[in-house]
Design a protein around this motif. Sequence first.
Motif, PDB file in Angstrom:
ATOM      1  N   LEU A 287       4.520  16.058   4.930  1.00 21.71           N
ATOM      2  CA  LEU A 287       3.927  14.730   4.838  1.00 21.71           C
ATOM      3  C   LEU A 287       4.171  13.945   6.117  1.00 21.71           C
ATOM      4  O   LEU A 287       5.289  13.926   6.643  1.00 21.71           O
ATOM      5  CB  LEU A 287       4.529  13.955   3.655  1.00 21.71           C
ATOM      6  CG  LEU A 287       4.317  14.540   2.260  1.00 21.71           C
ATOM      7  CD1 LEU A 287       4.969  13.636   1.221  1.00 21.71           C
ATOM      8  CD2 LEU A 287       2.837  14.722   1.956  1.00 21.71           C
ATOM      9  N   ASP A 288       3.128  13.293   6.616  1.00 19.12           N
ATOM     10  CA  ASP A 288       3.303  12.384   7.736  1.00 19.12           C
ATOM     11  C   ASP A 288       4.030  11.139   7.243  1.00 19.12           C
ATOM     12  O   ASP A 288       3.801  10.667   6.125  1.00 19.12           O
ATOM     13  CB  ASP A 288       1.946  11.974   8.318  1.00 19.12           C
ATOM     14  CG  ASP A 288       1.241  13.121   9.022  1.00 19.12           C
ATOM     15  OD1 ASP A 288       1.913  14.133   9.312  1.00 19.12           O
ATOM     16  OD2 ASP A 288       0.021  13.018   9.264  1.00 19.12           O
ATOM     17  N   ASP A 290       5.613   7.079   8.118  1.00 21.31           N
ATOM     18  CA  ASP A 290       5.660   5.860   8.916  1.00 21.31           C
ATOM     19  C   ASP A 290       7.093   5.358   8.838  1.00 21.31           C
ATOM     20  O   ASP A 290       7.457   4.604   7.933  1.00 21.31           O
ATOM     21  CB  ASP A 290       4.703   4.787   8.362  1.00 21.31           C
ATOM     22  CG  ASP A 290       3.284   4.987   8.849  1.00 21.31           C
ATOM     23  OD1 ASP A 290       3.118   5.484   9.974  1.00 21.31           O
ATOM     24  OD2 ASP A 290       2.344   4.656   8.100  1.00 21.31           O
ATOM     25  N   GLY A 291       7.923   5.821   9.787  1.00 23.17           N
ATOM     26  CA  GLY A 291       9.342   5.510   9.684  1.00 23.17           C
ATOM     27  C   GLY A 291       9.912   6.174   8.449  1.00 23.17           C
ATOM     28  O   GLY A 291       9.789   7.385   8.259  1.00 23.17           O
ATOM     29  N   ARG A 292      10.481   5.376   7.546  1.00 26.78           N
ATOM     30  CA  ARG A 292      11.065   5.940   6.331  1.00 26.78           C
ATOM     31  C   ARG A 292      10.074   5.963   5.166  1.00 26.78           C
ATOM     32  O   ARG A 292      10.409   6.430   4.070  1.00 26.78           O
ATOM     33  CB  ARG A 292      12.299   5.122   5.932  1.00 26.78           C
ATOM     34  CG  ARG A 292      12.028   3.644   5.775  1.00 26.78           C
ATOM     35  CD  ARG A 292      13.303   2.873   5.534  1.00 26.78           C
ATOM     36  NE  ARG A 292      13.040   1.447   5.338  1.00 26.78           N
ATOM     37  CZ  ARG A 292      13.953   0.549   4.985  1.00 26.78           C
ATOM     38  NH1 ARG A 292      15.198   0.951   4.793  1.00 26.78           N
ATOM     39  NH2 ARG A 292      13.631  -0.716   4.830  1.00 26.78           N
ATOM     40  N   PHE A 293       8.856   5.480   5.380  1.00 29.51           N
ATOM     41  CA  PHE A 293       7.849   5.438   4.328  1.00 29.51           C
ATOM     42  C   PHE A 293       6.850   6.586   4.471  1.00 29.51           C
ATOM     43  O   PHE A 293       6.628   7.101   5.567  1.00 29.51           O
ATOM     44  CB  PHE A 293       7.080   4.107   4.361  1.00 29.51           C
ATOM     45  CG  PHE A 293       7.934   2.899   4.133  1.00 29.51           C
ATOM     46  CD1 PHE A 293       8.387   2.571   2.863  1.00 29.51           C
ATOM     47  CD2 PHE A 293       8.286   2.070   5.196  1.00 29.51           C
ATOM     48  CE1 PHE A 293       9.172   1.458   2.643  1.00 29.51           C
ATOM     49  CE2 PHE A 293       9.073   0.947   4.996  1.00 29.51           C
ATOM     50  CZ  PHE A 293       9.522   0.645   3.716  1.00 29.51           C
ATOM     51  N   ILE A 294       6.203   6.947   3.345  1.00 27.69           N
ATOM     52  CA  ILE A 294       5.159   7.966   3.383  1.00 27.69           C
ATOM     53  C   ILE A 294       3.862   7.335   3.880  1.00 27.69           C
ATOM     54  O   ILE A 294       3.437   6.297   3.374  1.00 27.69           O
ATOM     55  CB  ILE A 294       4.937   8.567   1.966  1.00 27.69           C
ATOM     56  CG1 ILE A 294       6.216   9.269   1.482  1.00 27.69           C
ATOM     57  CG2 ILE A 294       3.769   9.547   1.985  1.00 27.69           C
ATOM     58  CD1 ILE A 294       6.127   9.757   0.046  1.00 27.69           C
ATOM     59  N   ARG A 295       3.249   7.952   4.874  1.00 34.49           N
ATOM     60  CA  ARG A 295       2.003   7.435   5.433  1.00 34.49           C
ATOM     61  C   ARG A 295       0.834   7.785   4.501  1.00 34.49           C
ATOM     62  O   ARG A 295       0.724   8.923   4.039  1.00 34.49           O
ATOM     63  CB  ARG A 295       1.743   8.011   6.816  1.00 34.49           C
ATOM     64  CG  ARG A 295       0.447   7.516   7.460  1.00 34.49           C
ATOM     65  CD  ARG A 295       0.246   8.122   8.835  1.00 34.49           C
ATOM     66  NE  ARG A 295       1.296   7.676   9.743  1.00 34.49           N
ATOM     67  CZ  ARG A 295       1.493   8.192  10.968  1.00 34.49           C
ATOM     68  NH1 ARG A 295       0.720   9.177  11.396  1.00 34.49           N
ATOM     69  NH2 ARG A 295       2.461   7.735  11.739  1.00 34.49           N
ATOM     70  N   ILE A 296       0.001   6.791   4.236  1.00 34.31           N
ATOM     71  CA  ILE A 296      -1.163   7.004   3.374  1.00 34.31           C
ATOM     72  C   ILE A 296      -2.415   6.449   4.041  1.00 34.31           C
ATOM     73  O   ILE A 296      -2.342   5.595   4.920  1.00 34.31           O
ATOM     74  CB  ILE A 296      -0.989   6.347   1.984  1.00 34.31           C
ATOM     75  CG1 ILE A 296      -0.691   4.844   2.123  1.00 34.31           C
ATOM     76  CG2 ILE A 296       0.084   7.067   1.180  1.00 34.31           C
ATOM     77  CD1 ILE A 296      -0.686   4.087   0.810  1.00 34.31           C
ATOM     78  N   GLY A 297      -3.562   6.923   3.568  1.00 36.28           N
ATOM     79  CA  GLY A 297      -4.842   6.424   4.035  1.00 36.28           C
ATOM     80  C   GLY A 297      -5.388   5.361   3.115  1.00 36.28           C
ATOM     81  O   GLY A 297      -4.692   4.847   2.230  1.00 36.28           O
ATOM     82  N   GLU A 298      -6.659   5.056   3.283  1.00 35.75           N
ATOM     83  CA  GLU A 298      -7.299   3.988   2.520  1.00 35.75           C
ATOM     84  C   GLU A 298      -7.333   4.268   1.020  1.00 35.75           C
ATOM     85  O   GLU A 298      -7.394   3.346   0.224  1.00 35.75           O
ATOM     86  CB  GLU A 298      -8.730   3.769   3.032  1.00 35.75           C
ATOM     87  CG  GLU A 298      -8.805   3.095   4.400  1.00 35.75           C
ATOM     88  CD  GLU A 298      -8.255   1.683   4.382  1.00 35.75           C
ATOM     89  OE1 GLU A 298      -8.729   0.874   3.560  1.00 35.75           O
ATOM     90  OE2 GLU A 298      -7.349   1.397   5.177  1.00 35.75           O
ATOM     91  N   CYS A 300      -4.915   6.023  -0.543  1.00 33.01           N
ATOM     92  CA  CYS A 300      -3.542   6.423  -0.885  1.00 33.01           C
ATOM     93  C   CYS A 300      -3.325   7.928  -0.759  1.00 33.01           C
ATOM     94  O   CYS A 300      -2.377   8.484  -1.317  1.00 33.01           O
ATOM     95  CB  CYS A 300      -3.154   5.958  -2.288  1.00 33.01           C
ATOM     96  SG  CYS A 300      -3.100   4.162  -2.461  1.00 33.01           S
ATOM     97  N   GLN A 301      -4.195   8.596  -0.014  1.00 37.88           N
ATOM     98  CA  GLN A 301      -4.074  10.027   0.237  1.00 37.88           C
ATOM     99  C   GLN A 301      -3.024  10.265   1.315  1.00 37.88           C
ATOM    100  O   GLN A 301      -3.015   9.585   2.348  1.00 37.88           O
ATOM    101  CB  GLN A 301      -5.420  10.589   0.694  1.00 37.88           C
ATOM    102  CG  GLN A 301      -5.404  12.048   1.107  1.00 37.88           C
ATOM    103  CD  GLN A 301      -5.367  12.984  -0.082  1.00 37.88           C
ATOM    104  OE1 GLN A 301      -6.054  12.776  -1.072  1.00 37.88           O
ATOM    105  NE2 GLN A 301      -4.554  14.017   0.007  1.00 37.88           N
ATOM    106  N   THR A 302      -2.113  11.209   1.082  1.00 35.23           N
ATOM    107  CA  THR A 302      -1.142  11.578   2.109  1.00 35.23           C
ATOM    108  C   THR A 302      -1.780  12.596   3.057  1.00 35.23           C
ATOM    109  O   THR A 302      -2.970  12.911   2.941  1.00 35.23           O
ATOM    110  CB  THR A 302       0.120  12.192   1.479  1.00 35.23           C
ATOM    111  OG1 THR A 302      -0.203  13.484   0.939  1.00 35.23           O
ATOM    112  CG2 THR A 302       0.684  11.296   0.382  1.00 35.23           C
ATOM    113  N   SER A 303      -0.979  13.136   3.955  1.00 36.73           N
ATOM    114  CA  SER A 303      -1.490  14.127   4.899  1.00 36.73           C
ATOM    115  C   SER A 303      -1.690  15.498   4.261  1.00 36.73           C
ATOM    116  O   SER A 303      -2.211  16.406   4.906  1.00 36.73           O
ATOM    117  CB  SER A 303      -0.533  14.250   6.090  1.00 36.73           C
ATOM    118  OG  SER A 303       0.782  14.526   5.642  1.00 36.73           O
TER     119      SER A 303
END
Length: 465
Positions: A287-288, A290-298, A300-303
């Motif tokens: 999973l990509d 953002d710092g300590r958070f999970i990065r999501i798209g518009e 809420c899809q992860t990588s």
Amino acid sequence: MKDISCKLLVIGAGPGGYVCAIRAGQLGIDTVIVEARKPGGTCLNIGCIPSKALIHAAEEYERIAHLAAGRNPLGISTAKPALDLSQTMAWKDGIVGRLNGGVSGLLKKAKVKVVEGWAKFRDGKTVEVETETGLQIIRAENVVIATGSVPVELPALPFGGPVISSTEALSLTEVPGRLVVVGGGYIGLELGTAFAKMGAHVTVIEAQSRILPHYDADLTQPVGKRLRELDVEVLTGAKAKGLAKTGDALLVETGDGKEIRLAADKILVTVGRRPVVNGWGLEELVLDMDGRFIRIGEECQTSMRGIYAIGDVTGEPMLAHRAMAQGEMVAEIVAGHKRVWDKRSIPAVCFTDPEIVTVGLSPDQARQAGTEVKIGQFPFSANGRAMTKLGEQGFVRVVARADNHLIVGIQAVGQGVSELAAAFSLAVEMGARLEDIAGTIHAHPTQGEAFQESALKALGHGLHI
């Protein structure tokens, strides 16, 4: 134990997770939700709901205490009140229990299978859950990570003994005589104010130059004034260094570099929350972040395809209603619907005294974005209903584009303004203009009239000011 296969697996039954699961069930999706504790997550069990119950009890106690002391203009007097905090907490627990049962009933009604235990990923489609009866394997086409957040612990002040988090503060059975709150954000001030009203001597330590630093100063000034009225001592630009060797005091470095000792029966640390990203097999995924958070798209899809993330684990704003909106949207996306949600209209409410509500952009934020704005502000000191409730402190402020009068932000501070949050959010979400609010007939006498009056003021023809 027989393996389970499903179309949607939700990990975590907090506000985002259980809403996602319920909506998915309503849409006919074969859904499983995993939760290690009671349904409802932090918000229902040890956060939003119990804290508001405690705040209400504190307000009632303070109101009666003022009547007993004759410090009111209403001509009402009564005997000196007493507070049994253990009974207050039992009442609070009763509310939480009823809501727990309600969530469980809604999941059952939506035909969602609930698995109790701690989930851990084996791979992107397979999760194992440690349950009371053994290891349960769940395979899913789609997975939603809704693991939430926990209080941040300071290295110099680990939780334990007199050092408590908001969780322990909401379970106290006696009002501490001396309470030191480390962190002048919304959690610290909500709880600190409540305990001050119940009779504790409260001191707030804030590292930044003012309390509630994420809100603009105009909104926080009435809160600061009220804290002074409650004899709450506020030390800004100060840092907690650790417990004194005796364990009954906090060592604090003040803004001028001096070290002082604050006697304390309890030290409440409220310096933020961190996402729960450990213990559920993050290392087994790609999973990509953002710092300590999970990065999501518009959406809420992860990588990773088929894996979504919602709520606090995805970053700010860490609000229950944001998680709920995300959860509902993801359920509909999994069902094949086309969905988006409007992030501009997420309200933030601070249940201090007085309360604060913000939706959209503040005046400074709008200007920083290059927008020329019109601003209308109406004080509650000119609102009849606020006056009859002894709630003259505060105001409603509307921020609109100067060219077309589109409302881009609304803020308010005052007694009970949390109940205006829905009207504010609706106005921003629907693209209302100043003329829309000004032309809407507002019931009289209500505090909501201040919303209409602020729009009229921005248009240059306020009626009651």
